[in-house]
Write a protein that holds these residues in place. Structure first.
Motif: not given
Length: 598
Positions: A186-200
């Motif tokens: 699965g993928d993971f990615a920083w939010s545009p401002n770098g405050d959050e990270l999303a991951a499967v």
């Protein structure tokens, strides 16, 4: 088989063993010298472009030498080398720093799957290894924080899961775990401002975890149970996210948009093929996606109000788009079926296309356009294949190579492979088989992955080659890698037609049945195995093959076993693949000059 026929076969095997020793045995440290023709052909495609820097001013290229690998950052205008790194270990997961001044990558010593995180800086002109935990997979991406002070990467903990770790690249301080349960596929990615990270999530494929960094907070977006989430792409506003998902009732991965605050989802795109790697375009609700399946990976441009259209009329091959930092253009790494890789830049406003990196000045192999073919397996299931027909005259045709990929959740593609083109120029047809279990053909096809069905699919490919390719179809070599090696072994027993030889690479396990006597065989076997294969040690791999085929399978008259130095489960070095493809040519060369005369 009659006694006279067996004697002829044994005599042919003895001739082959002598020919191999005479042609390419290197007495220096016991290594085998690869055929110079295929080495030259493999190297002719390099340097090869990888990507354009975010600011559009630099080009990353990679060069494969005979025994090592080199990456170089080039100034786009002058073509001069800004920084480079040459290593005996291949550099993987190549990822630009947001300011375009550095490249992060992973490498494992001699293929041992102990991947270490490194950075090549254009300021210092040097590479350095980061203070970061070892990971056993380079498949997940590396993600720089938007501000560029740190990057996140995947550290394996178990076979299908791991944790996301953040590393400060400025002070090389202690790494910090951001998330403990991330999915390997699965993928993971920083939010545009770098405050959050999303991951499967590794525990539930239908769940996307959102981690707020400071103060640390964890929440989740839950999709319908049974859904598989693959790719993630934050909107520039940070309020929504594009995801590629496969719902329980769907055959292929689709594109959806999810509102972060409410978890509300909107279906945006579906197709006959898997949608992958969405990229937002600014301004407006426009995006790029990639459509994978049937041997191709093509980029598509669309929006929420317009239908998708192919990018640059690219409808076959394997291609990858990236957005530049200015948001006004994107670049496309093109891998066409009949040419080496090249890099293009596309302006969003004018649609102007610029070639950033030219094709190599010379090519040492003919370029044959592949065709998609379908044939029925033993139970009537339609199986896809990709067929390259050699353009040599009938007198120069040698036979057919049937290529069986590993995985099984992978697929053979149409992109150019110089080694295959070299075999084609030497009179060998090639067919790659996307047997049941291969990706890109829908859920039902992937899940019909019983081993016995897969072996039947390879047998059906042999039958198709025999019926479709007159003359050459009487001379078949099977080449299988990893899981594909198991299928090749099984097919060698079930296929009752002509079989010249089999080539096994990265063998891991044998089919359930076994052959007790080598006299049951009608072919010569090559086995190639990485010295540092982390799945199966070379001694265990050879023992497994001997249990299945018989102890005599690697006697000089029956076969050849070689452990490749500096390689792991996946081969990377030019000289290693040269040996593999040279073995195919030697088998079919002798078959035409030896067996046909008996």
């Amino acid at each position: 088989m009659r006694k006279g026929q067996i004697s002829c076969r044994w005599l042919a095997s003895a001739i082959l063993a002598a020919l191999l020793v005479a042609c390419w045995t290197n007495q220096n440290r016991g290594q085998v010298e690869a055929h110079k023709g295929v080495v030259s052909c493999l190297l002719s495609q390099y340097p090869s472009p990888v990507s354009l820097s975010p600011d559009g001013k630099r080009i990353l290229v990679k060069t494969r030498h005979e025994k090592d690998f080199e990456i170089s950052i080039l100034d786009r205008v002058s073509g001069l080398v800004v920084a480079s790194d040459r290593s005996p270990d291949t550099q993987l997961s190549l990822t630009w720093h947001p300011d375009s001044e550095a490249i992060a990558f992973q490498e494992a010593r001699e293929g041992n799957r102990q991947y270490q995180l490194c950075v090549l800086s254009s300021r210092t002109k040097k590479r350095h290894r980061l203070n970061a935990p070892i990971t056993r997979s380079a498949a997940p991406p590396i993600r720089w924080h938007p501000e560029g002070l740190k990057l996140a990467y995947f550290v394996t903990t178990e076979s299908r899961s791991g944790r996301i770790v953040s590393v400060n690249t400025e002070d090389n301080g202690e790494p910090a775990t951001i998330l403990d349960e991330a999915a390997l596929n699965g993928d993971f990615a920083w939010s545009p401002n770098g405050d959050e990270l999303a991951a499967v999530s590794a525990l539930e494929s239908s769940r996307v975890l959102l981690v707020r960094i400071q103060p640390k907070e964890l929440k989740a977006i839950d999709l319908p149970s049974g859904t598989i989430v693959r790719d993630l792409a934050w909107a520039p506003s940070g309020k929504t996210m594009l995801m590629t998902v496969r719902f329980p009732e769907s055959e292929f991965f689709e594109l959806i948009e999810v509102e972060i605050k409410t978890s509300q989802l909107i279906k945006r795109l579906s197709s006959r093929g898997d949608i992958s790697t969405p990229l937002w375009l600014e301004p407006g609700p426009s995006f790029l996606v990639h459509l994978e399946g049937f041997g191709n990976r093509v980029p598509l441009l669309g929006s929420f109000t317009q239908e998708l259209r192919p990018v640059l009329d690219l409808t076959n091959g394997v291609h990858q788009c990236r957005i530049l930092a200015d948001g006004e253009s994107y670049n496309v790494l093109t891998k066409m079926p009949t040419s080496a890789s090249t890099l293009l830049e596309v302006r969003l406003d004018t649609k102007k296309v610029s070639q950033i990196y030219p094709l190599p000045s010379e090519s040492r192999a003919e370029n044959v356009t592949p065709e998609m073919v379908f044939f029925n397996s033993v139970d009537g299931t339609s199986i896809p294949g990709i067929l390259w027909r050699s353009t040599q005259t009938k007198e120069k045709l040698k036979g057919v190579l049937i290529d069986v990929h590993g995985g099984p959740r992978l697929q053979a593609t149409t992109e150019q492979n110089p080694a295959k083109q070299w075999l084609l120029s030497n009179g060998i047809h090639i067919m790659s088989v996307n047997y049941r279990g291969s990706a890109g053909y829908g859920r039902a096809f992937e899940e019909a992955d019983a081993e016995t069905n897969q072996i039947d699919d390879i047998v059906a490919a042999c039958r198709y080659a025999t019926d479709t390719l007159p003359g050459a179809g009487r001379h078949i070599v099977l080449l299988g890698s990893s899981h594909g090696s198991k299928l090749v072994l099984g097919a060698s027993k079930r296929w009752s037609g002509p079989l010249t030889g089999i080539v096994i690479t990265s063998f891991s396990s044998a089919p359930d049945d076994a052959i007790s006597q080598w006299s049951d065989h009608r072919f010569y076997i090559y086995g190639f195995h990485g010295q540092h294969d982390s799945i199966t040690a070379p001694s265990l791999a050879r023992a497994g093959l001997e249990r299945y085929l018989g102890r005599e399978c690697f006697s000089p008259t029956n076969g050849n076993w070689e452990v490749l130095p500096g390689e792991g489960h996946q081969f990377h070095r030019t000289i290693s693949w040269a040996k593999v493809y040279t073995s195919v040519l030697l088998l079919l060369d002798l078959n035409r000059t030896g067996l046909d005369s008996m």
